[in-house]
Design a protein around this motif. Structure first.
Motif, PDB file in Angstrom:
ATOM      1  N   ILE A 109      -0.878  33.843  17.537  1.00 30.30           N
ATOM      2  CA  ILE A 109       0.181  34.537  18.243  1.00 30.30           C
ATOM      3  C   ILE A 109       1.080  33.872  19.094  1.00 30.30           C
ATOM      4  O   ILE A 109       2.268  33.873  18.927  1.00 30.30           O
ATOM      5  CB  ILE A 109      -0.638  35.666  19.396  1.00 30.30           C
ATOM      6  N   LEU A 110       0.623  32.719  19.771  1.00 26.37           N
ATOM      7  CA  LEU A 110       1.354  31.935  20.551  1.00 26.37           C
ATOM      8  C   LEU A 110       2.268  31.032  19.645  1.00 26.37           C
ATOM      9  O   LEU A 110       3.550  31.193  19.896  1.00 26.37           O
ATOM     10  CB  LEU A 110       0.394  30.846  21.334  1.00 26.37           C
ATOM     11  N   LEU A 111       1.794  30.638  18.600  1.00 23.61           N
ATOM     12  CA  LEU A 111       2.346  29.841  17.743  1.00 23.61           C
ATOM     13  C   LEU A 111       3.749  30.515  16.567  1.00 23.61           C
ATOM     14  O   LEU A 111       4.526  29.987  16.628  1.00 23.61           O
ATOM     15  CB  LEU A 111       1.359  29.088  16.865  1.00 23.61           C
ATOM     16  N   ASP A 112       3.057  31.871  16.348  1.00 26.41           N
ATOM     17  CA  ASP A 112       4.241  32.715  15.758  1.00 26.41           C
ATOM     18  C   ASP A 112       5.550  32.819  17.026  1.00 26.41           C
ATOM     19  O   ASP A 112       6.288  33.098  16.300  1.00 26.41           O
ATOM     20  CB  ASP A 112       3.479  33.985  15.331  1.00 26.41           C
ATOM     21  N   LEU A 113       5.184  33.202  18.164  1.00 24.64           N
ATOM     22  CA  LEU A 113       6.144  33.461  18.968  1.00 24.64           C
ATOM     23  C   LEU A 113       6.953  32.123  19.081  1.00 24.64           C
ATOM     24  O   LEU A 113       8.402  32.348  19.207  1.00 24.64           O
ATOM     25  CB  LEU A 113       5.630  33.757  20.108  1.00 24.64           C
ATOM     26  N   MET A 114       6.311  31.113  19.333  1.00 24.50           N
ATOM     27  CA  MET A 114       7.179  29.883  19.315  1.00 24.50           C
ATOM     28  C   MET A 114       7.959  29.467  17.977  1.00 24.50           C
ATOM     29  O   MET A 114       9.171  28.978  18.211  1.00 24.50           O
ATOM     30  CB  MET A 114       6.266  28.719  20.042  1.00 24.50           C
TER      31      MET A 114
END
Length: 378
Positions: A109-114
């Motif tokens: 989720i974090l990496l997708d947001l970034m």
């Protein structure tokens, strides 16, 4: 330059100590944590770890499994230290979806947001683990350096706990594991940490955000949860002893680990944040020394002046490794990290702290019963 740092799992053992250190250095800290009962107990307001930071950080009670919680936590953040994870090796072998959802899914989720949204992040540090190496690096008298497979059930049942050469099946000699060693985890936890690390390093490179992975060995020290029966051998043994219960030593007691004190771990993270030589690097973080489990148990018993029985049972857990200790050459040369607290000193600091804590309920037998029920405790 002052930083705005998000620490996921920041109310945990490593996270809370890191938060306090960064605040001491003048930085602003946001914490995202779900206050797991396994770590903090049923009433988090009584958790020493949480209480140590709750009025000093911007605290967000949430989960890394929630996109909304990530979005709230990332506002104005320039540095992310991702510590939030499920961490029990044995527990991971039967809570497979849970470990995958949190450790891999939460990271995704974090990496997708970034990768898809605007953000202000300029540095990421991911907590990896020595578990990704499996049995690690060894020397065979016939075949040189080898990376053994997980030990087989037939040998373990016969009380032969030694690590074997994957080519000729003879006993092999333990070597320090360096960062170029083969990655082949022997537990679900190790698999999730391997995937997590690779996701961070690949994404960091692709979007141009400097990323550092730290492969922690066995972290211990004052403040470690005394109520979690799934991880932290010193804490588990201490809680057993303080309740007057015996200590069941798995295998033959000679299995060993690289124990690193919490203050040294925090220093490794701080160096990784502020030293550009760490960018896009993967580092082992340990003491570089292995200590066997029987020595740990005997030392604790002596320090606590306990009559608790130490039983070398020959039991074993599926997924456990025999030995591992870190080669620290790379982290020393790149960012000057040098562990400062040896095991004897760290043990004294830890036990002095335990001696002034309330005695916690011993949940160890319940955790063993779970593993037995799943066929993972032999």
């Amino acid at each position: 330059m002052k930083k705005n740092v998000l620490i996921t799992g920041g109310a945990g053992f490593i996270g809370s100590n890191l938060a306090l250190r960064l605040i001491e250095l003048g930085h602003k800290v946001t914490v995202l944590d779900n206050l797991s009962p396994q770590i903090h107990g049923q009433d988090p307001s009584l958790s020493p770890l949480y209480c140590s930071i709750k009025d000093k950080v911007n605290f967000i009670h949430g989960s890394v499994e929630s996109r909304e919680d990530w979005l709230a936590a990332l506002v104005d953040i320039d540095t992310v230290v991702h510590l939030a994870a499920e961490t029990g090796t044995g527990q991971s072998m039967y809570q497979i979806k849970r470990y995958s959802d949190v450790n891999i899914g939460g990271s995704a989720i974090l990496l997708d947001l970034m990768a898809n949204e605007s953000h202000s992040i300029t540095k990421m540090v991911i907590a990896s683990s020595r578990s990704i190496y499996g049995e690690g690096k060894y020397l065979c008298s016939q075949h040189g350096i080898v990376y053994p497979n997980a030990r087989n059930a037939k040998d373990m049942k016969a009380a032969d706990f030694n690590v074997k050469c994957p080519i000729c099946s003879t006993n092999v000699e333990l070597l320090a594991t360096d960062e170029t060693s083969k990655i082949h985890p022997s537990s679900i936890y190790g698999v999730t940490k391997q995937v997590q690390e690779q996701m961070f390093m690949i994404t960091g490179q692709s979007i141009g955000v400097p990323t550092v992975s730290l492969r922690f060995q066995n972290v211990y020290g004052a403040g470690q949860s005394l109520s979690n029966p799934y991880t932290g051998i010193l804490s588990i043994f201490s809680t057993r002893i303080k309740n007057g219960n015996g200590i069941n030593i798995f295998e033959d007691g000679l299995e060993s680990r690289d124990f690193i004190y919490i203050d040294d771990v925090v220093e490794s993270i701080v160096l990784s944040i502020f030293n550009d030589n760490a960018n896009y690097q993967i580092f082992n973080v340990g003491s570089g020394v292995c200590t066997d489990v029987l020595t740990v148990a005997k030392t604790l018993k002596n320090v606590y002046q306990s009559n608790s029985e130490i039983l070398i049972s020959g039991n074993y857990r599926v997924g456990d490794i025999r030995h591992n200790f870190a080669d620290l050459t790379l982290i020393k040369s790149k960012i000057g990290f040098e562990p400062k607290i040896d095991f004897a000193t760290g043990m004294n600091m830890f036990t002095d702290w335990v001696n002034v804590q309330e005695v916690h309920t011993d949940l160890y037998e319940a955790s063993i019963a779970e593993m037995k029920d799943k066929g993972l405790y032999k």
